[in-house]
Design an enzyme around this catalytic site. Structure first.
Site, PDB file in Angstrom:
ATOM      1  N   LEU A   1      -2.227  -5.793  -3.187  1.00 60.22           N
ATOM      2  CA  LEU A   1      -1.435  -5.208  -4.260  1.00 60.22           C
ATOM      3  C   LEU A   1       0.014  -5.680  -4.244  1.00 60.22           C
ATOM      4  CD1 LEU A   1      -2.520  -1.429  -4.041  1.00 60.22           C
ATOM      5  CD2 LEU A   1      -3.530  -3.217  -5.466  1.00 60.22           C
ATOM      6  N   ALA A   2       0.477  -6.168  -3.105  1.00 62.03           N
ATOM      7  CA  ALA A   2       1.905  -6.483  -2.949  1.00 62.03           C
ATOM      8  C   ALA A   2       2.366  -7.502  -3.994  1.00 62.03           C
ATOM      9  CB  ALA A   2       2.169  -7.019  -1.543  1.00 62.03           C
TER      10      ALA A   2
ATOM     11  N   ILE B   1       0.033   2.769  -6.762  1.00 56.87           N
ATOM     12  CA  ILE B   1      -1.426   2.613  -6.700  1.00 56.87           C
ATOM     13  C   ILE B   1      -1.903   2.645  -5.255  1.00 56.87           C
ATOM     14  CG2 ILE B   1      -3.358   1.081  -7.242  1.00 56.87           C
ATOM     15  CD1 ILE B   1      -1.681  -0.017  -9.573  1.00 56.87           C
TER      16      ILE B   1
ATOM     17  N   TYR C   1       6.580 -13.251 -14.634  1.00 58.17           N
ATOM     18  CA  TYR C   1       5.671 -12.317 -13.964  1.00 58.17           C
ATOM     19  C   TYR C   1       4.219 -12.688 -14.238  1.00 58.17           C
ATOM     20  CZ  TYR C   1       3.062  -8.041 -13.041  1.00 58.17           C
ATOM     21  OH  TYR C   1       2.127  -7.135 -12.590  1.00 58.17           O
TER      22      TYR C   1
ATOM     23  N   THR D   1       7.100  -6.549  -9.606  1.00 57.00           N
ATOM     24  CA  THR D   1       6.569  -6.218 -10.925  1.00 57.00           C
ATOM     25  C   THR D   1       7.697  -6.103 -11.943  1.00 57.00           C
ATOM     26  OG1 THR D   1       6.666  -3.838 -10.469  1.00 57.00           O
ATOM     27  CG2 THR D   1       4.624  -4.983  -9.918  1.00 57.00           C
TER      28      THR D   1
ATOM     29  N   LYS E   1       1.250 -13.881 -11.586  1.00 57.99           N
ATOM     30  CA  LYS E   1      -0.010 -13.142 -11.426  1.00 57.99           C
ATOM     31  C   LYS E   1      -1.208 -14.066 -11.657  1.00 57.99           C
ATOM     32  CE  LYS E   1      -0.189  -9.463 -10.396  1.00 57.99           C
ATOM     33  NZ  LYS E   1      -0.093  -8.865  -9.049  1.00 57.99           N
TER      34      LYS E   1
ATOM     35  N   GLY F   1       0.772  -1.233   0.000  1.00 57.67           N
ATOM     36  CA  GLY F   1       0.000   0.000   0.000  1.00 57.67           C
ATOM     37  C   GLY F   1       0.801   1.280   0.000  1.00 57.67           C
TER      38      GLY F   1
END
Length: 378
Positions: free
Chosen positions: A84-85, A14, A189, A88, A193, A10
Site C-alpha cells: 500500500l505504501a 486503509i 501520480y 498520494t 501507480k 500499513g
C-alpha cells in the site's frame, strides 16, 4: 492456515483496517510505515489514532520503502505482501515529482529487487493500484463504439467547456471502465501507480510469486485523514462545512467519481490476498456508481443536517479527469464479492465519525495556493 502478512504503508487509512481484518482471521501482521507528518502528525505515538489502533494487532516497523534495509527488516518471514505504501494526491504529484517517483516507483523496485536476489518466503504480492492509471477512462460514441479520449485541453476548460471531447467524434457518453481499458494517466501520480502495477505484474511471475493488482477508486470513510488536503473532497468539504466556510465547487459540479467505502475496500483486498483464484488478476475495486460533486455536497449537507454554502466557480485543476466509474464485474466473478455500502449510507457513517474529531486548520487553502502559484489551478 495462518500466514505472516506484511502491509507496507500499513499505518494508514486503509492499512490499519486491513491489518485488523487479517488479525481477526488469525494471521500474523507486520506493518512497515514511515509515519509521515502529513498523515500522522509530528508526534505519531501521541497524535496518530491510526497508529494507536495497531496496538495488539500488528508489529509496527517504522521505516520507508525507499530504504532497502527497512524493507528487508520488515519482510523477514512474510508470506503475503500487501503493498500500500505510496505518496498520494494527484495535484501535489504535479510539483513534487521526484518525491512521488522515488517512493512509488523506487520503493516498489527496491521491494522487487530484494525478492529477486535474496532468500524469502513470499508467495503472493497484492499491489494497491489506482483508477488514475486510466486517465479519462471509457466513453461511448454516438454510434455505439467504446473509445478512450485524450486529456482535456486547458484552452477548452478556460472557456468553460469541461466536457470530454475526441477528434472526429460527436457527443460522448461516459460508461463504466473495465480492466481492459487503455492506460493513459493524466498526472504524475497516475504514471507512478501504472509503473507500480506494471513492475509487480511483470516481475513477480518470474520469481514464482503470485501477483494481484487492485485498482482502487475513490476510497472514503471513517479514519481517513482530515488534515491531509490531498485525501479527497469528502474530508475537504466536511472541514469547510464545520468551519462555516463556503465550498468552492470546481468546474460545473457535474464531474463525477466512483466513491467506494473503506469496509468494502478492506474486504476486497483481504479476499484478493487469500483467494487462490485471484492469482495473476487485475481488478477494479469500486462501487460501480458515479456520483457528481454536486451530489456530494447535497449528501454531506443531509448527513450533517445543516445548510451548506457553496459556489460553482468554474475553477479547474490541470491533470484532473472529468468522470470516473468502474466496472466491478471482475471483482464479483473472481472473489465473489460486490461492494455493499451505498454512498448515502457511507456518507452518514463518515459524517458521524467526523463529528467526533477536532476541526482541522487551513491546509486545504495552502494546497490551493501552492497549485495556483505553479499554474496548475485555474
Amino acid at each position: 492456515m495462518p500466514k505472516n502478512v506484511l502491509i507496507t504503508g500499513g499505518a494508514g487509512f486503509i492499512g490499519t483496517r486491513l491489518a485488523a481484518r487479517f488479525a481477526a482471521d488469525g494471521h500474523r501482521v507486520t506493518v512497515l510505515d514511515s509515519l509521515i507528518a502529513q498523515v500522522h502528525g509530528d508526534d505519531p505515538e501521541r497524535t496518530s489514532p491510526l497508529l494507536r489502533s495497531l496496538d495488539g494487532v500488528a508489529t509496527v516497523v517504522r521505516g520507508t520503502v525507499t530504504s532497502a534495509d527497512d524493507i528487508r527488516s520488515a519482510l523477514d518471514g512474510a508470506q503475503i505482501v500487501v503493498h500500500l505504501a505510496a505518496e498520494t494526491g494527484t495535484g501535489q504529484s504535479m510539483y513534487e515529482i521526484d518525491r512521488y517517483t522515488e517512493a512509488n516507483v523506487g520503493g516498489t523496485a527496491k521491494l522487487l529487487d530484494i525478492l529477486a536476489n535474496e532468500p524469502h518466503s513470499v508467495g503472493r504480492v497484492v499491489i494497491a493500484s489506482s483508477r488514475s492509471i486510466y486517465g479519462e477512462g471509457a466513453y461511448r460514441t454516438e454510434d455505439g463504439r467504446i473509445v478512450y479520449p485524450p486529456h482535456r485541453a486547458d484552452a477548452e476548460m478556460a472557456a468553460g467547456d469541461f466536457a470530454v471531447h475526441m477528434p472526429g467524434e460527436g457527443a460522448l457518453e461516459m460508461v463504466p471502465t473495465t480492466e481492459e481499458a487503455k492506460l493513459h494517466p493524466s498526472s504524475v501520480y497516475g504514471i507512478t501507480k501504472q509503473m507500480q502495477e506494471s513492475l509487480i505484474m511483470t516481475v513477480c511471475p518470474t520469481l514464482g510469486i503470485e501477483p494481484v493488482s487492485l485498482r482502487y477508486q475513490n476510497v472514503y470513510g471513517p479514519g481517513q485523514s482530515l488534515k491531509n488536503p490531498y485525501t479527497g473532497i469528502l474530508s475537504i468539504f466536511s472541514t469547510l462545512i464545520r468551519q462555516n466556510k463556503q465550498i468552492n465547487i470546481f468546474e460545473d459540479g457535474l464531474e463525477s467519481r466512483d466513491f467506494v467505502y473503506i469496509d468494502d475496500v478492506v474486504e476486497a483486498t483481504f479476499l484478493a490476498a487469500v483467494t487462490p483464484a485471484a492469482a495473476g488478476q487485475v481488478m477494479n475495486v469500486g462501487s460501480g456508481v458515479a456520483t457528481t460533486v454536486n451530489d456530494v455536497v447535497e449528501a454531506l449537507a443531509a448527513a450533517y443536517g445543516r445548510s451548506v454554502s457553496s459556489r460553482i466557480s468554474g475553477n479547474y485543476r490541470l491533470g484532473d479527469i472529468r468522470h470516473n466509474v468502474a466496472d466491478v464485474s471482475r471483482l464479483a466473478d473472481v472473489l465473489g464479492y460486490r461492494p455493499r455500502v451505498s454512498f448515502e449510507d457511507g456518507v452518514k457513517r463518515f459524517a458521524n465519525w467526523v463529528l467526533t474529531e477536532p476541526v482541522e486548520g487551513e491546509s486545504y487553502e495552502r494546497s490551493l495556493s501552492e497549485m495556483a502559484a505553479r499554474n496548475l489551478l485555474k
